[in-house]
Design a protein around this motif. Structure first.
Motif, PDB file in Angstrom:
ATOM      1  N   ASP A 126       0.828  -1.210   0.000  1.00  0.00           N
ATOM      2  CA  ASP A 126       0.000   0.000   0.000  1.00  0.00           C
ATOM      3  C   ASP A 126       0.861   1.258   0.000  1.00  0.00           C
ATOM      4  N   GLU A 127       2.078   1.158  -0.576  1.00  0.00           N
ATOM      5  CA  GLU A 127       2.988   2.297  -0.604  1.00  0.00           C
ATOM      6  C   GLU A 127       3.581   2.537  -1.990  1.00  0.00           C
ATOM      7  N   LEU A 128       3.392   1.583  -2.888  1.00  0.00           N
ATOM      8  CA  LEU A 128       3.926   1.693  -4.244  1.00  0.00           C
ATOM      9  C   LEU A 128       2.878   1.172  -5.210  1.00  0.00           C
ATOM     10  N   TRP A 129       2.582   1.967  -6.259  1.00  0.00           N
ATOM     11  CA  TRP A 129       1.534   1.588  -7.211  1.00  0.00           C
ATOM     12  C   TRP A 129       2.045   1.735  -8.634  1.00  0.00           C
ATOM     13  N   GLY A 130       1.715   0.762  -9.464  1.00  0.00           N
ATOM     14  CA  GLY A 130       2.055   0.827 -10.877  1.00  0.00           C
ATOM     15  C   GLY A 130       0.971   1.577 -11.620  1.00  0.00           C
ATOM     16  N   ILE A 131       1.328   2.681 -12.278  1.00  0.00           N
ATOM     17  CA  ILE A 131       0.307   3.541 -12.889  1.00  0.00           C
ATOM     18  C   ILE A 131       0.275   3.450 -14.409  1.00  0.00           C
ATOM     19  N   THR A 132       1.286   2.829 -15.022  1.00  0.00           N
ATOM     20  CA  THR A 132       1.310   2.731 -16.483  1.00  0.00           C
ATOM     21  C   THR A 132       1.582   1.289 -16.893  1.00  0.00           C
ATOM     22  N   ARG A 133       1.600   1.066 -18.195  1.00  0.00           N
ATOM     23  CA  ARG A 133       1.977  -0.239 -18.749  1.00  0.00           C
ATOM     24  C   ARG A 133       2.675   0.039 -20.069  1.00  0.00           C
ATOM     25  N   HIS A 247      10.491   7.530 -40.395  1.00  0.00           N
ATOM     26  CA  HIS A 247      11.738   6.771 -40.510  1.00  0.00           C
ATOM     27  C   HIS A 247      11.859   5.695 -39.428  1.00  0.00           C
ATOM     28  N   LEU A 248      11.089   5.811 -38.351  1.00  0.00           N
ATOM     29  CA  LEU A 248      11.226   4.900 -37.211  1.00  0.00           C
ATOM     30  C   LEU A 248      10.297   3.703 -37.335  1.00  0.00           C
ATOM     31  N   GLY A 249      10.867   2.517 -37.211  1.00  0.00           N
ATOM     32  CA  GLY A 249      10.086   1.295 -37.091  1.00  0.00           C
ATOM     33  C   GLY A 249      10.208   0.762 -35.680  1.00  0.00           C
ATOM     34  N   ILE A 250       9.169   0.085 -35.193  1.00  0.00           N
ATOM     35  CA  ILE A 250       9.153  -0.398 -33.810  1.00  0.00           C
ATOM     36  C   ILE A 250       8.730  -1.861 -33.788  1.00  0.00           C
ATOM     37  N   VAL A 251       9.466  -2.654 -33.021  1.00  0.00           N
ATOM     38  CA  VAL A 251       9.166  -4.078 -32.853  1.00  0.00           C
ATOM     39  C   VAL A 251       9.107  -4.408 -31.372  1.00  0.00           C
ATOM     40  N   ALA A 252       8.049  -5.074 -30.945  1.00  0.00           N
ATOM     41  CA  ALA A 252       8.014  -5.690 -29.621  1.00  0.00           C
ATOM     42  C   ALA A 252       8.506  -7.126 -29.801  1.00  0.00           C
ATOM     43  N   PRO A 253       9.648  -7.501 -29.205  1.00  0.00           N
ATOM     44  CA  PRO A 253      10.256  -8.810 -29.498  1.00  0.00           C
ATOM     45  C   PRO A 253       9.299  -9.974 -29.255  1.00  0.00           C
ATOM     46  N   SER A 254       9.280 -10.908 -30.197  1.00  0.00           N
ATOM     47  CA  SER A 254       8.312 -12.003 -30.147  1.00  0.00           C
ATOM     48  C   SER A 254       8.717 -13.112 -29.191  1.00  0.00           C
ATOM     49  N   ASP A 255      10.018 -13.200 -28.815  1.00  0.00           N
ATOM     50  CA  ASP A 255      10.386 -14.223 -27.839  1.00  0.00           C
ATOM     51  C   ASP A 255       9.808 -13.862 -26.472  1.00  0.00           C
ATOM     52  N   TYR A 256       9.891 -12.603 -26.113  1.00  0.00           N
ATOM     53  CA  TYR A 256       9.146 -12.039 -24.985  1.00  0.00           C
ATOM     54  C   TYR A 256       9.342 -10.529 -25.027  1.00  0.00           C
ATOM     55  N   THR A 257       8.369  -9.805 -24.506  1.00  0.00           N
ATOM     56  CA  THR A 257       8.444  -8.345 -24.410  1.00  0.00           C
ATOM     57  C   THR A 257       8.282  -7.941 -22.954  1.00  0.00           C
ATOM     58  N   LEU A 258       9.293  -7.293 -22.418  1.00  0.00           N
ATOM     59  CA  LEU A 258       9.198  -6.783 -21.046  1.00  0.00           C
ATOM     60  C   LEU A 258       8.152  -5.680 -20.979  1.00  0.00           C
ATOM     61  N   MET A 259       7.342  -5.704 -19.919  1.00  0.00           N
ATOM     62  CA  MET A 259       6.326  -4.681 -19.707  1.00  0.00           C
ATOM     63  C   MET A 259       6.600  -3.988 -18.375  1.00  0.00           C
ATOM     64  N   LEU A 260       6.787  -2.694 -18.440  1.00  0.00           N
ATOM     65  CA  LEU A 260       7.081  -1.885 -17.259  1.00  0.00           C
ATOM     66  C   LEU A 260       5.836  -1.146 -16.790  1.00  0.00           C
ATOM     67  N   SER A 261       5.609  -1.138 -15.489  1.00  0.00           N
ATOM     68  CA  SER A 261       4.608  -0.259 -14.885  1.00  0.00           C
ATOM     69  C   SER A 261       5.355   0.821 -14.120  1.00  0.00           C
TER      70      SER A 261
END
Length: 351
Positions: A126-133, A247-261
């Motif tokens: 009850d002191e740390l909360w993940g607000i994004t993904r 000019h920018l392309g973006i890939v979320a790696p298919s082996d696994y993609t880390l997700m940060l909150s």
């Protein structure tokens, strides 16, 4: 021996980069209340969300301070130990540092209907909360990386670097784990998840990959063609820039993609804790999450598919959340950090 001394200095004193990047005040000049928010989030990304929060609070302004993660952590700990007031709310992408902050009894407890509904991996004590993904992605220059060399996974990235080392020499970039708390967190999480981690470090070393501090700096260099590929870049910034830059392309790696909150804490010495708690309660329910989604700070599997970052058939099991829990205390252990940085410097030797 020299390298070990450098590492110890870095662990004790941190990077020499500037600490506070900018300060701005959002809201009416004559506001009766002022909320001090310190964050690693680029203000221009978060500004619309904060302005939305203030719409129903005409008597309130936000003093926003944008910090580098390591410096924000050190400043927050110093104020905690001194018992002096500082920020009312701290928001950081380097969530292992926030877990350590909570563990050192520097955060205030807060419970509401909204915080109580969070899943266990997005809330701690009850002191740390993940607000994004937000995903960790691979960014590349569409004009300069041939389609057959675009890395859709870490295995692809290894193959690309092994098959064309001359083309990519000095033109691969990632976060510097000494300058960036987020960079350290992503690299540490990779070391636990990826069978490819050792191979990637070896390939980065062989191709003279560049470790540098900041998302904007890295992506600007990819856009200009200075770098061809950037690894483990925070997707929220990448998607925002890609909207304006074809000019920018973006890939979320298919082996696994880390997700940060991205985490939020109420420092124990906050002067306006109740007001800061209102902002936490604004960010967590669906309305606040929608505001974060519009700022590219909230990305789910459907959004990754919609943005073309993953192929059809990419499943939720390939998204690996970085859990807000005591497990992250291991990442802050002094001895383990020293050993990890020693391995890292073998791939990214200092000039």
């Amino acid at each position: 021996m020299i390298r070990m001394v450098i590492l110890l200095v870095a662990l004790i004193g941190g990077t020499g980069a500037k600490a506070q990047e900018l300060t701005d005040r959002i809201g009416p000049a004559d506001a009766a209340r002022e909320l001090r928010v310190r964050s690693t989030t680029d203000l221009e990304v978060l500004r619309p969300v904060l302005e939305s929060f203030l719409e129903t609070r005409p008597d309130t302004a936000i003093l926003y301070e944008q910090w580098l993660s390591n410096s924000l952590y050190r400043r927050s700990i110093e104020e905690c130990e001194a018992g002096s007031p500082g920020a009312d709310l701290v928001i950081s992408s380097a969530v292992h540092q926030l877990v350590e902050f909570v563990n050192r009894a520097c955060a205030a407890s807060y419970v509401s209907e909204v915080t109580a509904m969070l899943p266990s991996d997005l809330s701690w004590r009850d002191e740390l909360w993940g607000i994004t993904r937000e995903p960790a992605v691979i960014v590349y220059n569409r004009d300069l990386v041939p389609p057959e060399e675009v890395p859709r996974s870490r295995f692809d990235l290894l193959d690309t670097l092994r098959n064309a080392p001359e083309r990519y020499s000095g033109r691969i970039a990632t976060y510097d784990i000494e300058a960036s708390g987020l960079g350290f967190l992503f690299a540490y999480a990779d070391s636990l998840e990826a069978t490819t981690f050792g191979g990637l470090l070896e390939a980065f070393g062989r191709t003279n990959a560049v470790a540098t501090c900041c998302s904007a700096e890295i992506m600007d260099a990819v856009s200009s063609g200075k770098y061809l590929i950037a690894y483990n870049i925070l997707g929220s910034y990448a998607f925002g820039l890609a909207k304006r830059n074809p000019h920018l392309g973006i890939v979320a790696p298919s082996d696994y993609t880390l997700m940060l909150s991205r985490g939020a804490v109420l420092p124990r010495g906050a002067r306006n804790r109740a007001l800061a708690a209102q902002l936490v309660d604004y960010l967590l329910p669906p309305s606040g999450q929608d505001s974060l989604r519009q700022a590219n700070l909230n990305t789910d599997l459907d959004a990754l598919l919609e943005k073309g970052a993953v192929p059809e058939g990419f499943g939720a099991s390939q998204l690996r959340s970085i859990e807000l829990s005591p497990k992250l205390l291991v990442a802050s252990d002094r001895h383990k950090r020293l050993l990890f940085k020693e391995v890292w410097l073998n791939a990214f030797p200092e000039d």
